[in-house]
Design an enzyme around this catalytic site. Sequence first.
Site, PDB file in Angstrom:
ATOM      1  N   GLU A 288     -47.799 -17.125  22.868  1.00  0.00           N
ATOM      2  CA  GLU A 288     -47.742 -15.954  21.997  1.00  0.00           C
ATOM      3  C   GLU A 288     -47.199 -16.374  20.638  1.00  0.00           C
ATOM      4  OE1 GLU A 288     -46.769 -12.078  24.348  1.00  0.00           O
ATOM      5  OE2 GLU A 288     -45.338 -13.588  25.010  1.00  0.00           O
TER       6      GLU A 288
ATOM      7  N   LYS B  64     -46.180  -3.989  35.886  1.00  0.00           N
ATOM      8  CA  LYS B  64     -45.131  -4.975  36.032  1.00  0.00           C
ATOM      9  C   LYS B  64     -43.983  -4.623  35.074  1.00  0.00           C
ATOM     10  CE  LYS B  64     -46.277  -8.515  32.605  1.00  0.00           C
ATOM     11  NZ  LYS B  64     -45.002  -8.547  31.919  1.00  0.00           N
TER      12      LYS B  64
ATOM     13  N   LYS C  16     -51.629 -17.705  19.074  1.00  0.00           N
ATOM     14  CA  LYS C  16     -51.824 -16.928  20.293  1.00  0.00           C
ATOM     15  C   LYS C  16     -53.028 -17.482  21.031  1.00  0.00           C
ATOM     16  CE  LYS C  16     -52.613 -12.208  21.957  1.00  0.00           C
ATOM     17  NZ  LYS C  16     -52.749 -10.773  21.579  1.00  0.00           N
TER      18      LYS C  16
ATOM     19  N   LYS D 217     -42.790 -17.587  23.258  1.00  0.00           N
ATOM     20  CA  LYS D 217     -42.951 -16.735  22.080  1.00  0.00           C
ATOM     21  C   LYS D 217     -42.760 -17.567  20.816  1.00  0.00           C
ATOM     22  CE  LYS D 217     -41.992 -12.255  24.078  1.00  0.00           C
ATOM     23  NZ  LYS D 217     -43.378 -11.775  23.914  1.00  0.00           N
TER      24      LYS D 217
ATOM     25  N   HIS E  66     -48.108 -13.478  35.374  1.00  0.00           N
ATOM     26  CA  HIS E  66     -49.341 -13.951  34.744  1.00  0.00           C
ATOM     27  C   HIS E  66     -49.670 -15.401  35.095  1.00  0.00           C
ATOM     28  CE1 HIS E  66     -49.357 -10.226  32.731  1.00  0.00           C
ATOM     29  NE2 HIS E  66     -48.671 -10.548  31.660  1.00  0.00           N
TER      30      HIS E  66
ATOM     31  N   ARG F  75     -42.281  12.649  27.468  1.00  0.00           N
ATOM     32  CA  ARG F  75     -41.223  13.494  26.902  1.00  0.00           C
ATOM     33  C   ARG F  75     -41.625  14.154  25.586  1.00  0.00           C
ATOM     34  NH1 ARG F  75     -37.994   8.719  28.026  1.00  0.00           N
ATOM     35  NH2 ARG F  75     -36.719   8.988  29.910  1.00  0.00           N
TER      36      ARG F  75
ATOM     37  N   ASP G  30     -40.765 -12.345  32.639  1.00  0.00           N
ATOM     38  CA  ASP G  30     -41.751 -11.649  31.835  1.00  0.00           C
ATOM     39  C   ASP G  30     -43.156 -12.221  32.004  1.00  0.00           C
ATOM     40  OD1 ASP G  30     -42.619  -9.748  29.907  1.00  0.00           O
ATOM     41  OD2 ASP G  30     -42.507 -11.256  28.320  1.00  0.00           O
TER      42      ASP G  30
ATOM     43  N   LYS H  87     -59.358  -9.667  33.190  1.00  0.00           N
ATOM     44  CA  LYS H  87     -60.049 -10.355  32.096  1.00  0.00           C
ATOM     45  C   LYS H  87     -61.318 -11.017  32.607  1.00  0.00           C
ATOM     46  CE  LYS H  87     -56.104 -11.167  29.045  1.00  0.00           C
ATOM     47  NZ  LYS H  87     -56.703 -10.522  27.867  1.00  0.00           N
TER      48      LYS H  87
ATOM     49  N   HIS I 224     -52.817  -7.061  34.223  1.00  0.00           N
ATOM     50  CA  HIS I 224     -54.062  -6.949  33.469  1.00  0.00           C
ATOM     51  C   HIS I 224     -54.770  -8.287  33.287  1.00  0.00           C
ATOM     52  CE1 HIS I 224     -51.423  -8.176  30.125  1.00  0.00           C
ATOM     53  NE2 HIS I 224     -52.520  -8.542  29.508  1.00  0.00           N
TER      54      HIS I 224
END
Length: 507
Positions: free
Chosen positions: A236, A168, A362, A357, A260, A62, A255, A202, A198
């Site tokens: 995370e 996803k 991480k 989270k 994953h 946009r 999520d 890896k 993704h």
Amino acid sequence: MNEMEFAPRCVGLSSGKPTDPCCIVVFGAAGDLSRRELIPALYDLACQSLLPEPFTIVGFSRDNWDDQAFRERMRRAVSEERTFDAQHWERFAPHLHYVTGNFDAPPEGDYALLRDKLQSLQKRHGIPDNVLFHLATPPDFFCGIVNRLDAAGLATSDHGWRRLVIEKPFGTDERSARDLDRKILEVFKEDQTYRIDHFLGKETVQNLLVVRFANPSFEPIWNRNYIDHVQITVAEDIGIGTRAGFYEKTGVVRDMVQNHLLQLLCMTAIEPPVRYDGAGLRDETAKVMQAIRPLDVRKDAVRGQYGPGHMDGKAVPGYRAEKNVVPESNTATYAALRVMIDNWRWAGVPFYLRTGKRLARKVTEVAIHFKPTPHLMFPIEQDSSSGNVLAFRLQPEEGIMQTFVAKQPGPGLCLEPVTMNFRYASAFGIEQLPNAYSWLLHDAMGGDQTLFARADWIYRAWQIVEPVIAHWTSEVAPDFPNYTAGSWGPLAADGLLRADKRAWKSL
């Protein structure tokens, strides 16, 4: 060795050559995913001479940009995300083009402009009519974009191929995933559809397969006779930031777990495929999914939501105090699951999955915990938490670590755990690994679906997690928030393993 000059020292299954000349169209090119992952990944491929010649990349979004504005913004993005080489960029940037358009615009409007742009670029640069469409947009736009591509005459070609990459989440449950598939497959065939995760791109995920199946020292003990349990962690340290609108509707299971963590479980647990290709690998991962025992939510699942705490010495708010989150939110930001696979290889071996989270750091890791020796002649105690562990670290510092017991130097018999580390930097001279998206986009351009999820895998993944989502949605958690930001999650997650006389691996 400079990472941009790296080339494999051996010939493998992949030729490592550029694919057919093509145009790459990125819907949502002004968004965060494009800026952080997609354009840097394509830049990496260009630096390694793995993009086809000729090629062109067209952004569609946009924002009211032109080609030059798009190039300038992507230059800043790439220089922030990767090791940057100005000379490489100067060769790459002229291939970037842009079309300002709304995803829900009429086909005869902005999509016609896109069609004209593609035809002009193909004619100018001698590019065959091969187009890869990447939908880096919110999922609500997927079907609309596909239908408009069809109506604008962009979804088919008599002289080239069309492929569609979809990010996803692929649906929000099994029913919506099937409905989305049905609508997409009215335009694109299954062999044209690439559902991307993704994590599968890896290096260390792929090394799970290589270490196990290319080395005879591992595969004979990769079973219930020698493995005590498996721990898969995707932690995370960040909160939800400005994504409350997305996260409140999604939560941690949709999520992270549905995609994953289950993908990592499958890559760990699969039987040896007949060959490494899209059919062989995906057939075996589908079999793993079918063998997963239905979860008893009350016994096999623990949820959590972070409260206020400290990260890197700074105070951070709890989830319910994040912007646009309701004060009484019941959304889980942490999940720990005990998963059992009912087949010959894994019967009785628990797979413990955890993700959340605002955790202490991480880190993403798959840890294979081997059983203690049946009889230890040395006068020490042993248990499953202090024995041999083979850990595949996806982030940070991707690598493989083997922990085993050795004698400490000296006159006494003192046994201590020691660790051997395989690091890409020292083994291959690569300080910064290629972006996972690089290999997946390269595969999509080459028509290789090996590392992309198949429709039946997606449906089964939703079947596995839907009871957890339904239970946690209908039953309010009385103890939320139940873990402090900067910790490793709720105490109940420790109890999940303690009940089995095990403990989470220190990370």
